[in-house]
Design a protein around this motif. Sequence first.
Motif, PDB file in Angstrom:
ATOM      1  N   TYR A 156       0.854  -1.198   0.000  1.00 44.59           N
ATOM      2  CA  TYR A 156       0.000   0.000   0.000  1.00 44.59           C
ATOM      3  C   TYR A 156       0.877   1.229   0.000  1.00 44.59           C
ATOM      4  N   LEU A 157       0.784   2.051  -1.063  1.00 43.30           N
ATOM      5  CA  LEU A 157       1.612   3.239  -1.223  1.00 43.30           C
ATOM      6  C   LEU A 157       0.852   4.514  -0.884  1.00 43.30           C
ATOM      7  N   GLY A 158      -0.465   4.484  -0.994  1.00 41.90           N
ATOM      8  CA  GLY A 158      -1.281   5.679  -0.746  1.00 41.90           C
ATOM      9  C   GLY A 158      -2.667   5.492  -1.350  1.00 41.90           C
ATOM     10  N   ALA A 159      -3.325   6.604  -1.612  1.00 42.91           N
ATOM     11  CA  ALA A 159      -4.693   6.532  -2.137  1.00 42.91           C
ATOM     12  C   ALA A 159      -4.956   7.700  -3.078  1.00 42.91           C
ATOM     13  N   VAL A 160      -5.804   7.412  -4.072  1.00 43.96           N
ATOM     14  CA  VAL A 160      -6.273   8.442  -5.001  1.00 43.96           C
ATOM     15  C   VAL A 160      -7.719   8.789  -4.618  1.00 43.96           C
ATOM     16  N   ILE A 161      -7.999  10.061  -4.525  1.00 51.42           N
ATOM     17  CA  ILE A 161      -9.342  10.517  -4.118  1.00 51.42           C
ATOM     18  C   ILE A 161      -9.882  11.433  -5.211  1.00 51.42           C
ATOM     19  N   ILE A 162     -11.000  10.995  -5.854  1.00 51.15           N
ATOM     20  CA  ILE A 162     -11.664  11.779  -6.901  1.00 51.15           C
ATOM     21  C   ILE A 162     -12.982  12.281  -6.312  1.00 51.15           C
ATOM     22  N   GLY A 163     -13.185  13.587  -6.313  1.00 49.04           N
ATOM     23  CA  GLY A 163     -14.423  14.160  -5.764  1.00 49.04           C
ATOM     24  C   GLY A 163     -15.198  14.967  -6.797  1.00 49.04           C
ATOM     25  N   GLU A 164     -16.516  14.804  -6.783  1.00 46.56           N
ATOM     26  CA  GLU A 164     -17.379  15.594  -7.668  1.00 46.56           C
ATOM     27  C   GLU A 164     -18.526  16.157  -6.824  1.00 46.56           C
ATOM     28  N   ALA A 165     -18.637  17.487  -6.838  1.00 51.02           N
ATOM     29  CA  ALA A 165     -19.660  18.141  -6.038  1.00 51.02           C
ATOM     30  C   ALA A 165     -21.055  17.843  -6.602  1.00 51.02           C
ATOM     31  N   ALA A 166     -21.965  17.442  -5.709  1.00 46.05           N
ATOM     32  CA  ALA A 166     -23.361  17.176  -6.133  1.00 46.05           C
ATOM     33  C   ALA A 166     -24.086  18.499  -6.329  1.00 46.05           C
ATOM     34  N   PRO A 167     -24.913  18.611  -7.377  1.00 44.77           N
ATOM     35  CA  PRO A 167     -25.655  19.861  -7.586  1.00 44.77           C
ATOM     36  C   PRO A 167     -26.688  20.067  -6.467  1.00 44.77           C
ATOM     37  N   THR A 168     -26.889  21.321  -6.094  1.00 45.11           N
ATOM     38  CA  THR A 168     -27.885  21.627  -5.065  1.00 45.11           C
ATOM     39  C   THR A 168     -29.291  21.469  -5.645  1.00 45.11           C
ATOM     40  N   TRP A 169     -30.306  21.509  -4.711  1.00 42.95           N
ATOM     41  CA  TRP A 169     -31.704  21.385  -5.159  1.00 42.95           C
ATOM     42  C   TRP A 169     -32.100  22.556  -6.052  1.00 42.95           C
ATOM     43  N   SER A 170     -31.614  23.738  -5.718  1.00 46.34           N
ATOM     44  CA  SER A 170     -31.948  24.902  -6.555  1.00 46.34           C
ATOM     45  C   SER A 170     -31.345  24.768  -7.938  1.00 46.34           C
ATOM     46  N   GLU A 171     -30.113  24.262  -8.030  1.00 43.43           N
ATOM     47  CA  GLU A 171     -29.471  24.072  -9.337  1.00 43.43           C
ATOM     48  C   GLU A 171     -30.236  23.032 -10.171  1.00 43.43           C
ATOM     49  N   ARG A 172     -30.656  21.960  -9.501  1.00 46.62           N
ATOM     50  CA  ARG A 172     -31.421  20.949 -10.228  1.00 46.62           C
ATOM     51  C   ARG A 172     -32.773  21.505 -10.667  1.00 46.62           C
ATOM     52  N   LEU A 173     -33.405  22.328  -9.808  1.00 45.31           N
ATOM     53  CA  LEU A 173     -34.690  22.924 -10.173  1.00 45.31           C
ATOM     54  C   LEU A 173     -34.529  23.874 -11.343  1.00 45.31           C
ATOM     55  N   VAL A 174     -33.438  24.672 -11.345  1.00 42.46           N
ATOM     56  CA  VAL A 174     -33.187  25.581 -12.470  1.00 42.46           C
ATOM     57  C   VAL A 174     -32.944  24.783 -13.743  1.00 42.46           C
ATOM     58  N   GLY A 175     -32.262  23.661 -13.613  1.00 42.44           N
ATOM     59  CA  GLY A 175     -32.022  22.835 -14.794  1.00 42.44           C
ATOM     60  C   GLY A 175     -33.296  22.227 -15.345  1.00 42.44           C
ATOM     61  N   ALA A 176     -34.242  21.962 -14.449  1.00 39.65           N
ATOM     62  CA  ALA A 176     -35.511  21.358 -14.899  1.00 39.65           C
ATOM     63  C   ALA A 176     -36.586  22.384 -15.170  1.00 39.65           C
ATOM     64  N   SER A 177     -36.305  23.672 -14.952  1.00 33.20           N
ATOM     65  CA  SER A 177     -37.335  24.702 -15.072  1.00 33.20           C
ATOM     66  C   SER A 177     -37.872  24.831 -16.477  1.00 33.20           C
TER      67      SER A 177
END
Length: 543
Positions: A156-177
């Motif tokens: 075990y040498l270490g770890a890779v961490i990939i993160g992606e921010a989840a869209p907020t409810w308002s962002e999803r609502l604007v996308g579906a508006s």
Amino acid sequence: MVTITGRRRTLASQLLVLQLAIIVVVLVAVAAVSLAQSAATFDRVESRRVAALGEQLAVHPLLRDRLGRPAPAEAVAPLLQTVLTQAGVTTVTVADARGQVVSSTDPTLIGSPVVFGDPAVARGRSWVGELDVNGSRELVAQVPVLGDRAGNLGRYLGAVIIGEAAPTWSERLVGASSYLIGYLGLASALGVVGSWLLARRIKRQTLGLEPREIAGLAEHREALLHGIAEGVIALDPQLRVTLVNEVGRRLLDLPTHCLGRSLADLGVEGRLRDVLAGAGGDPDSRDDVVVRRGKVLVMNRMTVTKDGRRLGSVTTLRDRTELARLEREIGSFRSTTELLRAQAHEFANQLHTISGLIQIGEHDEVVRYVDALSRHRASLDLTVTSRIHDTAVAALLMAKSAQAAERRVELRVSERTGLDRLDPEASADVATVLGNLVDNALEAVTAPVGDAAGWVEVELRQDTSSVEIAVRDCGPGVAPELAQEVFAHGFTTKAARGGERGIGLALTRLVCKRRGGEIAVTNTDEGAMFTARMSITTPAAVA
């Protein structure tokens, strides 16, 4: 005091507001479901993508080679930035075997400890889930980096961490508006058109009345139905009860919960059913007489139609039982009046005869004529009084005899007749039945001018507990199809011939039933015979 009220909304506007409210509620529900589905889809799809990116980066030769050496950040930083740019994720981070961030696209994370979602990552297992990174919620994939050279193979040498921010409810609502607004516009248009069409249809069905006006009419109808003294019953075309007031229910002896039930289910049969159903040929009948469980009812029926379509019928009922009793009493006075008139007419003829004989000097003939009249009267009186000891019934027969003589009908008293004195109430009932039967018989056999005279025979028989009255005549008899119905329908003998309706025989049957008896009619070779039986107890004081 003057009260000012606002203008009430019409049915169309109320339906429109209701439709729009329903549409808004449905759209809110659809938006909530859509956002929930969007979140679930993001978690499912992006979890696989970030996990795949982490696994690809974890096996990159450069990362494996530099992660085990000192100061790896300078060598792997360009690689992390390339992955960030190409994959479009939020952060790409590399940690060493001690769990310290050695390189990251977010400089604030360098040197900080890594929070593993699962401690098994340090033992070579991957993990995907949501974590808080610098105060924001991200979908994170944590993939271990394992050595691939001799000496550190599989270490075990270490770890890779990939993160992606989840869209907020308002962002999803604007996308579906965009499509939600389209749905709202389409649903609103459909709601307006639908409510307008629905309002028009309801207006036609309610004859243009608004709901408050319909409620007012219903209240007025209830007040009218329960405020009038007559009974009212309404039937639909299938003869189901759709409306009945308390008076009508009582007169017809219907159960409390009779609405919606048919006449057959309620046990309404015979003459009453024919009148209510209009089965007599005339759908709009007037003053039909029906006997229902001891009550004499007068019924008027009217058919209800609209635009040529039959909707049912409405029948009003009046209780004529008490009136019929009064009519019977008045009839007895009328019979007495007719008797006196007949006797006056008879005596006037006899006096004219005697006067004529005296004027022509036939004095001996006057004596013989008076003797003959006296013997006839004495013979009649002796025949009646020797067999009928009740004075009221005997007087009735004497009166009917004079009335029959005027109509050129012979009233006979059978040799088998025998009747003792009765108590006043029983005597009145016997006289009522006998008088009605004799009247019907006289109607049946009254001869036209020039025809031979008819006859009516009366027979009264008595035992210790009952009296039987039989009245025969030489008339045309009763039609066979009416023999079983004549009393229930209220026909008289005259009605049996000509179709007119009365209540004489119906009242006679009521008196008999009240006395625990019955009345029947049969046809003989010479005419009709009515036989009535009543329970009568002779008073002990009478010998």
